[in-house]
Design a protein around this motif. Sequence first.
Motif, PDB file in Angstrom:
ATOM      1  N   LEU A  90     -44.168 -11.018 -20.640  1.00  0.00           N
ATOM      2  CA  LEU A  90     -44.837 -11.697 -21.288  1.00  0.00           C
ATOM      3  C   LEU A  90     -44.119 -13.237 -22.096  1.00  0.00           C
ATOM      4  O   LEU A  90     -43.424 -13.008 -22.916  1.00  0.00           O
ATOM      5  CB  LEU A  90     -45.590 -11.354 -22.589  1.00  0.00           C
ATOM      6  CG  LEU A  90     -46.574 -12.408 -22.884  1.00  0.00           C
ATOM      7  CD1 LEU A  90     -47.852 -12.915 -22.403  1.00  0.00           C
ATOM      8  CD2 LEU A  90     -47.577 -11.929 -24.656  1.00  0.00           C
ATOM      9  N   ILE A  91     -44.115 -14.541 -21.332  1.00  0.00           N
ATOM     10  CA  ILE A  91     -43.454 -15.170 -21.866  1.00  0.00           C
ATOM     11  C   ILE A  91     -44.401 -16.130 -22.669  1.00  0.00           C
ATOM     12  O   ILE A  91     -45.677 -17.039 -22.492  1.00  0.00           O
ATOM     13  CB  ILE A  91     -42.885 -16.162 -20.508  1.00  0.00           C
ATOM     14  CG1 ILE A  91     -42.033 -14.833 -19.735  1.00  0.00           C
ATOM     15  CG2 ILE A  91     -41.850 -17.567 -20.926  1.00  0.00           C
ATOM     16  CD1 ILE A  91     -41.432 -15.663 -18.352  1.00  0.00           C
TER      17      ILE A  91
ATOM     18  N   VAL B 241     -39.108 -20.731 -18.949  1.00  0.00           N
ATOM     19  CA  VAL B 241     -39.439 -19.685 -17.839  1.00  0.00           C
ATOM     20  C   VAL B 241     -37.795 -20.017 -16.949  1.00  0.00           C
ATOM     21  O   VAL B 241     -37.886 -21.325 -16.675  1.00  0.00           O
ATOM     22  CB  VAL B 241     -40.596 -20.043 -16.894  1.00  0.00           C
ATOM     23  CG1 VAL B 241     -41.158 -19.274 -16.237  1.00  0.00           C
ATOM     24  CG2 VAL B 241     -41.387 -20.272 -17.185  1.00  0.00           C
ATOM     25  N   VAL B 242     -37.953 -18.715 -16.560  1.00  0.00           N
ATOM     26  CA  VAL B 242     -36.657 -18.649 -15.966  1.00  0.00           C
ATOM     27  C   VAL B 242     -36.526 -17.791 -14.365  1.00  0.00           C
ATOM     28  O   VAL B 242     -36.995 -17.157 -14.491  1.00  0.00           O
ATOM     29  CB  VAL B 242     -35.217 -17.778 -16.556  1.00  0.00           C
ATOM     30  CG1 VAL B 242     -33.874 -17.804 -15.865  1.00  0.00           C
ATOM     31  CG2 VAL B 242     -35.029 -18.611 -18.110  1.00  0.00           C
ATOM     32  N   ALA B 243     -36.184 -18.295 -13.486  1.00  0.00           N
ATOM     33  CA  ALA B 243     -36.711 -18.163 -11.970  1.00  0.00           C
ATOM     34  C   ALA B 243     -35.441 -17.536 -11.578  1.00  0.00           C
ATOM     35  O   ALA B 243     -34.075 -18.151 -11.233  1.00  0.00           O
ATOM     36  CB  ALA B 243     -37.266 -18.466 -11.044  1.00  0.00           C
ATOM     37  N   TRP B 244     -35.147 -15.907 -11.111  1.00  0.00           N
ATOM     38  CA  TRP B 244     -34.128 -15.214 -10.714  1.00  0.00           C
ATOM     39  C   TRP B 244     -34.894 -15.143  -8.930  1.00  0.00           C
ATOM     40  O   TRP B 244     -35.790 -14.290  -8.670  1.00  0.00           O
ATOM     41  CB  TRP B 244     -34.038 -14.122 -10.827  1.00  0.00           C
ATOM     42  CG  TRP B 244     -33.796 -14.227 -11.806  1.00  0.00           C
ATOM     43  CD1 TRP B 244     -34.845 -14.674 -13.774  1.00  0.00           C
ATOM     44  CD2 TRP B 244     -31.942 -14.390 -13.412  1.00  0.00           C
ATOM     45  NE1 TRP B 244     -34.460 -13.852 -14.896  1.00  0.00           N
ATOM     46  CE2 TRP B 244     -32.056 -14.186 -14.168  1.00  0.00           C
ATOM     47  CE3 TRP B 244     -31.341 -13.617 -12.992  1.00  0.00           C
ATOM     48  CZ2 TRP B 244     -31.479 -13.694 -15.458  1.00  0.00           C
ATOM     49  CZ3 TRP B 244     -29.810 -13.799 -13.758  1.00  0.00           C
ATOM     50  CH2 TRP B 244     -30.531 -13.881 -15.307  1.00  0.00           C
TER      51      TRP B 244
ATOM     52  N   LYS C 212     -48.819 -18.744 -23.401  1.00  0.00           N
ATOM     53  CA  LYS C 212     -49.021 -17.151 -23.145  1.00  0.00           C
ATOM     54  C   LYS C 212     -48.821 -17.069 -21.816  1.00  0.00           C
ATOM     55  O   LYS C 212     -50.085 -17.862 -20.945  1.00  0.00           O
ATOM     56  CB  LYS C 212     -50.086 -16.332 -23.542  1.00  0.00           C
ATOM     57  CG  LYS C 212     -50.031 -15.473 -25.059  1.00  0.00           C
ATOM     58  CD  LYS C 212     -51.381 -14.597 -25.285  1.00  0.00           C
ATOM     59  CE  LYS C 212     -51.083 -14.281 -26.897  1.00  0.00           C
ATOM     60  NZ  LYS C 212     -51.597 -13.676 -27.173  1.00  0.00           N
ATOM     61  N   ILE C 213     -47.426 -16.927 -21.245  1.00  0.00           N
ATOM     62  CA  ILE C 213     -48.177 -16.843 -19.588  1.00  0.00           C
ATOM     63  C   ILE C 213     -47.243 -15.695 -18.900  1.00  0.00           C
ATOM     64  O   ILE C 213     -46.574 -14.780 -19.431  1.00  0.00           O
ATOM     65  CB  ILE C 213     -46.689 -17.867 -19.169  1.00  0.00           C
ATOM     66  CG1 ILE C 213     -46.553 -19.575 -19.375  1.00  0.00           C
ATOM     67  CG2 ILE C 213     -46.093 -18.179 -17.379  1.00  0.00           C
ATOM     68  CD1 ILE C 213     -45.797 -20.931 -19.555  1.00  0.00           C
TER      69      ILE C 213
ATOM     70  N   HIS D  76     -46.773 -26.053 -16.909  1.00  0.00           N
ATOM     71  CA  HIS D  76     -45.820 -25.592 -17.723  1.00  0.00           C
ATOM     72  C   HIS D  76     -45.721 -24.576 -17.645  1.00  0.00           C
ATOM     73  O   HIS D  76     -44.686 -23.490 -18.338  1.00  0.00           O
ATOM     74  CB  HIS D  76     -47.418 -25.368 -19.211  1.00  0.00           C
ATOM     75  CG  HIS D  76     -48.170 -24.415 -19.318  1.00  0.00           C
ATOM     76  ND1 HIS D  76     -49.922 -24.971 -18.732  1.00  0.00           N
ATOM     77  CD2 HIS D  76     -48.277 -23.281 -19.181  1.00  0.00           C
ATOM     78  CE1 HIS D  76     -50.431 -23.763 -18.502  1.00  0.00           C
ATOM     79  NE2 HIS D  76     -50.152 -22.471 -18.587  1.00  0.00           N
ATOM     80  N   LYS D  77     -46.387 -23.473 -16.454  1.00  0.00           N
ATOM     81  CA  LYS D  77     -45.846 -22.889 -15.363  1.00  0.00           C
ATOM     82  C   LYS D  77     -44.764 -22.810 -14.788  1.00  0.00           C
ATOM     83  O   LYS D  77     -43.507 -21.751 -13.621  1.00  0.00           O
ATOM     84  CB  LYS D  77     -46.875 -21.791 -14.610  1.00  0.00           C
ATOM     85  CG  LYS D  77     -48.157 -21.689 -15.745  1.00  0.00           C
ATOM     86  CD  LYS D  77     -49.223 -20.701 -15.271  1.00  0.00           C
ATOM     87  CE  LYS D  77     -50.152 -20.520 -16.002  1.00  0.00           C
ATOM     88  NZ  LYS D  77     -51.491 -20.059 -15.747  1.00  0.00           N
TER      89      LYS D  77
END
Length: 488
Positions: free
Chosen positions: A387-388, A427-430, A394-395, A456-457
């Motif tokens: 939950l970010i 938000v960080v993407a791996w 709330k994402i 925003h996502k």
Amino acid sequence: MSALFPALTTGDEGSGRPALRFGDRALAYGELAAAAGSLAGRLPEAGRVAVWATPSLETAVGVVAALLAGVPAVPLNPKTGERELAHIVGDSAPSLVLAGPEDELPPVLGGLERVDIPVTPPSGRPELPPEPDPGAPALIVYTSGTTGPPKGAVLPRRAIAATLDALEDAWAWTGDDVLVQALPLFHVHGLILGILGPLRRGGSVRHLGRFSPEGVARELGAGGTMLFGVPTMYHRLAESVEDDPELRKALAGARLLVSGSAALPVHDHERIFAATGRRVVERYGMTETLMNTSVRVDGEPRPGSVGLPLPGVELRLVEDDGSEITAYDGESVGEIQVRGPSLFTAYLNRPDATAAAFDGDWFRTGDMAVRDADGHVRIVGRRATDLIKSGGYKIGAGEIENVLLEHPGVREAAVTGEPDPDLGERVVAWVVPADPASPPAARELAEHVAGQLAPHKRPRTVRFLDALPRNDMGKIMKRALTDGRADV
């Protein structure tokens, strides 16, 4: 007759029906009753027993014997490190360890009496003790220990019966079903659903030992009706099915394909459906609660949903302040809380942790979800890692991960949040790229997410990896990412 296993009889009825098969080793119901009954007769004074839970006939017989004897069993993961194993053994204090005759046990178990599990017992079966109370402990299953030493969840006999009978209803599960699986037997998925489930129904299970698409094709093609797996297994099936006509035929012919223990990416759902016409059913559960929800076999297929609450399970969503969310709008994110007969009774020796886990008689799962208009539940992630809270929103990490996996340049993806002075969290993407030599541009991935979901996502940071860290059940270990224990 056992209240948990009515099909396990001592007479001739059903004695020749297949019960368990691991590779080329198998036991019929009559043989299982004799083997487990013989061992059970030696256990009533044992207190608790540890079971060295290899993927073998011996493990299945040992656990069934303990349940017949009314003795709580503690499944031990053979891959557990010495320090963690010492904690589990010290905490659960078993009086002995059950193991296969060929198993080599680590030194930390050297102080326990060892009892080899008989698969071919002497003739006859000792008288079993009276059936224990439904609230009596059946299994003590240790959690993964992501926030401290593993805790032993005490699962009563009523919880096992309740969850398996609820799945009988949801999945139309009968004694005619033949389950194919390759899950570890120290976890509730592989052991309770994958071994005790078929035995409670009077059906049979074929355990592959080690998962492979070839093994799945072979066993489903030879009369298997159901497949249980985790997302990493279905990902391999999705990658193999288009070019493997035998696998495609086997999956198409199965009555039920079930995925659990983590969310199955929508991309893999769609690839399997496109190749076979067969939908994968998802369900949602935890060690402490057993199964909470599932897509019904007679319901509408819905990738990304874990279905409706099972019979006997009450489920609600709550805000951070504990107030209940009543909206069924597919957008309002809250923590899942559940109550019902399938819950554990306590964390062993941890009254503090037990009290903290409950809001009255509601168990706090730590999982975040939304509910669609018809009540279907969609998990968006764990409160702690998925939950970010970014820019007032709330994402849920899960929906971003699904969209990233739809990009042709992405093989695997995980999403986390990290502190940001402006947004609160970003938000960080791996990402594991499909072609390591030519990964997609970070801007391209961000625009892909923004176009499919909302601006925003979008990921503000993209980090590329060779592989995502996973545990034994195939779950991505996000704490290893955020703690810097993954190679970037």
